[in-house]
Motif scaffolding. Structure first.
Motif, PDB file in Angstrom:
ATOM      1  N   ILE A   5       1.384   9.264  -2.957  1.00  0.00           N
ATOM      2  CA  ILE A   5       0.354   8.320  -3.383  1.00  0.00           C
ATOM      3  C   ILE A   5      -0.784   9.143  -3.967  1.00  0.00           C
ATOM      4  CG2 ILE A   5      -1.225   6.491  -2.680  1.00  0.00           C
ATOM      5  CD1 ILE A   5       0.673   5.921  -0.343  1.00  0.00           C
ATOM      6  N   TYR A   6      -0.918   9.090  -5.291  1.00  0.00           N
ATOM      7  CA  TYR A   6      -2.013   9.777  -5.985  1.00  0.00           C
ATOM      8  C   TYR A   6      -3.159   8.794  -6.145  1.00  0.00           C
ATOM      9  CZ  TYR A   6       1.254  13.407  -7.499  1.00  0.00           C
ATOM     10  OH  TYR A   6       2.160  14.423  -7.525  1.00  0.00           O
ATOM     11  N   PHE A   7      -4.378   9.250  -5.889  1.00  0.00           N
ATOM     12  CA  PHE A   7      -5.535   8.384  -6.079  1.00  0.00           C
ATOM     13  C   PHE A   7      -6.739   9.226  -6.450  1.00  0.00           C
ATOM     14  CE2 PHE A   7      -4.832   9.216  -1.598  1.00  0.00           C
ATOM     15  CZ  PHE A   7      -6.040   9.760  -1.180  1.00  0.00           C
ATOM     16  N   ASP A   8      -7.662   8.596  -7.143  1.00  0.00           N
ATOM     17  CA  ASP A   8      -8.906   9.269  -7.504  1.00  0.00           C
ATOM     18  C   ASP A   8      -9.755   9.442  -6.249  1.00  0.00           C
ATOM     19  OD1 ASP A   8      -8.134   9.261 -10.143  1.00  0.00           O
ATOM     20  OD2 ASP A   8      -9.319   7.493 -10.681  1.00  0.00           O
ATOM     21  N   PRO A   9     -10.508  10.544  -6.163  1.00  0.00           N
ATOM     22  CA  PRO A   9     -11.405  10.711  -5.015  1.00  0.00           C
ATOM     23  C   PRO A   9     -12.378   9.525  -4.928  1.00  0.00           C
ATOM     24  CG  PRO A   9     -11.216  12.757  -6.221  1.00  0.00           C
ATOM     25  CD  PRO A   9     -10.521  11.710  -7.047  1.00  0.00           C
ATOM     26  N   GLY A  10     -12.539   9.016  -3.736  1.00  0.00           N
ATOM     27  CA  GLY A  10     -13.407   7.873  -3.524  1.00  0.00           C
ATOM     28  C   GLY A  10     -12.689   6.533  -3.583  1.00  0.00           C
ATOM     29  N   TYR A  11     -11.418   6.531  -4.012  1.00  0.00           N
ATOM     30  CA  TYR A  11     -10.685   5.267  -4.094  1.00  0.00           C
ATOM     31  C   TYR A  11     -10.362   4.719  -2.700  1.00  0.00           C
ATOM     32  CZ  TYR A  11      -7.064   1.851  -5.104  1.00  0.00           C
ATOM     33  OH  TYR A  11      -6.334   0.697  -5.150  1.00  0.00           O
ATOM     34  N   VAL A  12      -9.928   5.585  -1.811  1.00  0.00           N
ATOM     35  CA  VAL A  12      -9.569   5.158  -0.452  1.00  0.00           C
ATOM     36  C   VAL A  12     -10.836   5.043   0.380  1.00  0.00           C
ATOM     37  CG1 VAL A  12      -8.340   5.803   1.652  1.00  0.00           C
ATOM     38  CG2 VAL A  12      -7.276   6.172  -0.566  1.00  0.00           C
ATOM     39  N   LYS A  13     -10.985   3.902   1.023  1.00  0.00           N
ATOM     40  CA  LYS A  13     -12.121   3.686   1.934  1.00  0.00           C
ATOM     41  C   LYS A  13     -11.687   4.159   3.314  1.00  0.00           C
ATOM     42  CE  LYS A  13     -13.634  -0.265  -0.719  1.00  0.00           C
ATOM     43  NZ  LYS A  13     -12.489  -0.801  -1.441  1.00  0.00           N
ATOM     44  N   TRP A  14     -12.057   5.366   3.659  1.00  0.00           N
ATOM     45  CA  TRP A  14     -11.600   5.990   4.896  1.00  0.00           C
ATOM     46  C   TRP A  14     -12.166   5.324   6.134  1.00  0.00           C
ATOM     47  CZ3 TRP A  14      -7.634   9.272   4.869  1.00  0.00           C
ATOM     48  CH2 TRP A  14      -7.284   9.851   3.652  1.00  0.00           C
ATOM     49  N   ASN A  15     -13.218   4.533   6.001  1.00  0.00           N
ATOM     50  CA  ASN A  15     -13.783   3.833   7.153  1.00  0.00           C
ATOM     51  C   ASN A  15     -12.974   2.605   7.538  1.00  0.00           C
ATOM     52  OD1 ASN A  15     -15.860   5.667   7.420  1.00  0.00           O
ATOM     53  ND2 ASN A  15     -17.193   4.531   6.041  1.00  0.00           N
ATOM     54  N   SER A  16     -12.172   2.086   6.586  1.00  0.00           N
ATOM     55  CA  SER A  16     -11.295   0.971   6.953  1.00  0.00           C
ATOM     56  C   SER A  16     -10.160   1.526   7.798  1.00  0.00           C
ATOM     57  CB  SER A  16     -10.767   0.257   5.705  1.00  0.00           C
ATOM     58  OG  SER A  16      -9.979   1.129   4.938  1.00  0.00           O
ATOM     59  N   GLY A  17      -9.615   0.719   8.641  1.00  0.00           N
ATOM     60  CA  GLY A  17      -8.627   1.207   9.599  1.00  0.00           C
ATOM     61  C   GLY A  17      -7.255   1.472   9.021  1.00  0.00           C
ATOM     62  N   LYS A  18      -6.875   0.708   7.987  1.00  0.00           N
ATOM     63  CA  LYS A  18      -5.507   0.774   7.489  1.00  0.00           C
ATOM     64  C   LYS A  18      -5.482   0.780   5.968  1.00  0.00           C
ATOM     65  CE  LYS A  18      -4.380  -1.963  11.456  1.00  0.00           C
ATOM     66  NZ  LYS A  18      -4.747  -3.267  11.917  1.00  0.00           N
ATOM     67  N   LEU A  19      -4.458   1.421   5.438  1.00  0.00           N
ATOM     68  CA  LEU A  19      -4.216   1.450   3.996  1.00  0.00           C
ATOM     69  C   LEU A  19      -2.813   0.911   3.783  1.00  0.00           C
ATOM     70  CD1 LEU A  19      -5.226   2.469   1.165  1.00  0.00           C
ATOM     71  CD2 LEU A  19      -3.975   4.557   1.664  1.00  0.00           C
ATOM     72  N   TYR A  20      -2.682  -0.160   2.978  1.00  0.00           N
ATOM     73  CA  TYR A  20      -1.396  -0.792   2.748  1.00  0.00           C
ATOM     74  C   TYR A  20      -0.932  -0.545   1.319  1.00  0.00           C
ATOM     75  CZ  TYR A  20      -2.188  -3.483   7.006  1.00  0.00           C
ATOM     76  OH  TYR A  20      -2.415  -3.860   8.302  1.00  0.00           O
ATOM     77  N   PHE A  21       0.389  -0.354   1.157  1.00  0.00           N
ATOM     78  CA  PHE A  21       0.983  -0.274  -0.174  1.00  0.00           C
ATOM     79  C   PHE A  21       2.251  -1.106  -0.188  1.00  0.00           C
ATOM     80  CE2 PHE A  21       2.705   3.281   2.191  1.00  0.00           C
ATOM     81  CZ  PHE A  21       4.061   3.278   1.878  1.00  0.00           C
ATOM     82  N   HIS A  22       2.593  -1.610  -1.373  1.00  0.00           N
ATOM     83  CA  HIS A  22       3.774  -2.452  -1.530  1.00  0.00           C
ATOM     84  C   HIS A  22       4.919  -1.609  -2.066  1.00  0.00           C
ATOM     85  CE1 HIS A  22       6.354  -5.754  -2.831  1.00  0.00           C
ATOM     86  NE2 HIS A  22       5.642  -6.499  -2.000  1.00  0.00           N
ATOM     87  N   LEU A  23       6.096  -1.817  -1.524  1.00  0.00           N
ATOM     88  CA  LEU A  23       7.250  -1.008  -1.911  1.00  0.00           C
ATOM     89  C   LEU A  23       7.696  -1.254  -3.343  1.00  0.00           C
ATOM     90  CD1 LEU A  23       9.292  -1.246   1.396  1.00  0.00           C
ATOM     91  CD2 LEU A  23       7.883   0.638   0.586  1.00  0.00           C
ATOM     92  N   ASP A  24       7.381  -2.410  -3.914  1.00  0.00           N
ATOM     93  CA  ASP A  24       7.767  -2.699  -5.296  1.00  0.00           C
ATOM     94  C   ASP A  24       6.873  -1.996  -6.316  1.00  0.00           C
ATOM     95  OD1 ASP A  24       9.811  -4.278  -4.363  1.00  0.00           O
ATOM     96  OD2 ASP A  24       8.684  -6.155  -4.548  1.00  0.00           O
ATOM     97  N   ASP A  25       5.759  -1.433  -5.878  1.00  0.00           N
ATOM     98  CA  ASP A  25       4.836  -0.748  -6.789  1.00  0.00           C
ATOM     99  C   ASP A  25       5.190   0.718  -7.013  1.00  0.00           C
ATOM    100  OD1 ASP A  25       3.323  -3.029  -7.152  1.00  0.00           O
ATOM    101  OD2 ASP A  25       1.964  -2.562  -5.501  1.00  0.00           O
ATOM    102  N   ILE A  26       6.267   1.181  -6.398  1.00  0.00           N
ATOM    103  CA  ILE A  26       6.645   2.591  -6.509  1.00  0.00           C
ATOM    104  C   ILE A  26       7.270   2.841  -7.875  1.00  0.00           C
ATOM    105  CG2 ILE A  26       8.137   4.397  -5.583  1.00  0.00           C
ATOM    106  CD1 ILE A  26       7.874   2.997  -2.845  1.00  0.00           C
TER     107      ILE A  26
END
Length: 185
Positions: free
Chosen positions: A81-102
């Motif tokens: 999972i590549y993302f720009d710095p600051g994209y992920v909100k590390w204070n939220s408890g969970k990060l979800y991704f959908h398998l069809d987006d791969i």
């Protein structure tokens, strides 16, 4: 209408009805019943802060889900999972991704300054209500970075073994569904 919305609207209406009844009839009994209303409303409130959903088609290139193949084998070994710095909100408890987006067969130029975190099997879980959404515990990843030389603000990719996701789903991810035909017939 979703069950949560129906429950929220129903519990709100019951609360308002008993408040109005207590005012109209000046009855403390209706007021006591109405005081239970907030307890009925709370379970149906949406949980906004605990999860972040990765949606690559809406992120405008800020995030990509790519499978990386081992040159010796024909199937993919890792999901990155590549993302720009600051994209992920590390204070939220969970990060979800959908398998069809791969995405498959995508080349990404190596970045020598990239900071990577490995997502382990016990960091993964399935979303309770949404099919094919896999979650990552950000709290556990954040805790693991305390011993590293970089912080979560510098992390720009997560690496997950596809075998861990397959085990979580209890079905092979890279193989097509069986058609019911036998090979020997």
């Amino acid at each position: 209408m979703k069950p949560n919305h129906f429950g929220l609207i129903t519990s709100l209406l019951l609360f308002l009805i008993f408040i109005v009844l207590s005012l109209v009839f000046q009855s403390t009994t209706y007021l006591y019943i109405a005081s239970v209303g907030p307890l009925l409303i709370v379970p149906f409130l949406p949980d906004i802060r605990t999860g972040q959903f990765i949606k690559p088609n809406q992120a405008k290139g800020a995030v990509r889900l790519i499978t990386m193949e081992n040159k010796d084998q024909a199937h993919a070994d890792f999901l990155v999972i590549y993302f720009d710095p600051g994209y992920v909100k590390w204070n939220s408890g969970k990060l979800y991704f959908h398998l069809d987006d791969i995405m498959k067969n995508v080349y990404i130029k190596p970045d020598p300054l990239a900071a990577t975190l490995t997502v382990l099997k016990y960091d993964l879980f399935l979303h309770r209500n949404k099919k094919n959404w896999v979650g990552i515990s950000l709290a556990q990843l954040k805790q693991r970075t305390e011993q590293l030389s970089y912080t979560t603000n510098e992390v720009n990719r997560l690496v997950i073994q596809l075998s861990d996701i397959n085990e979580l789903l209890q079905r092979p991810l890279s193989q097509p569904a069986a058609t019911g035909q036998s090979i020997g017939a």
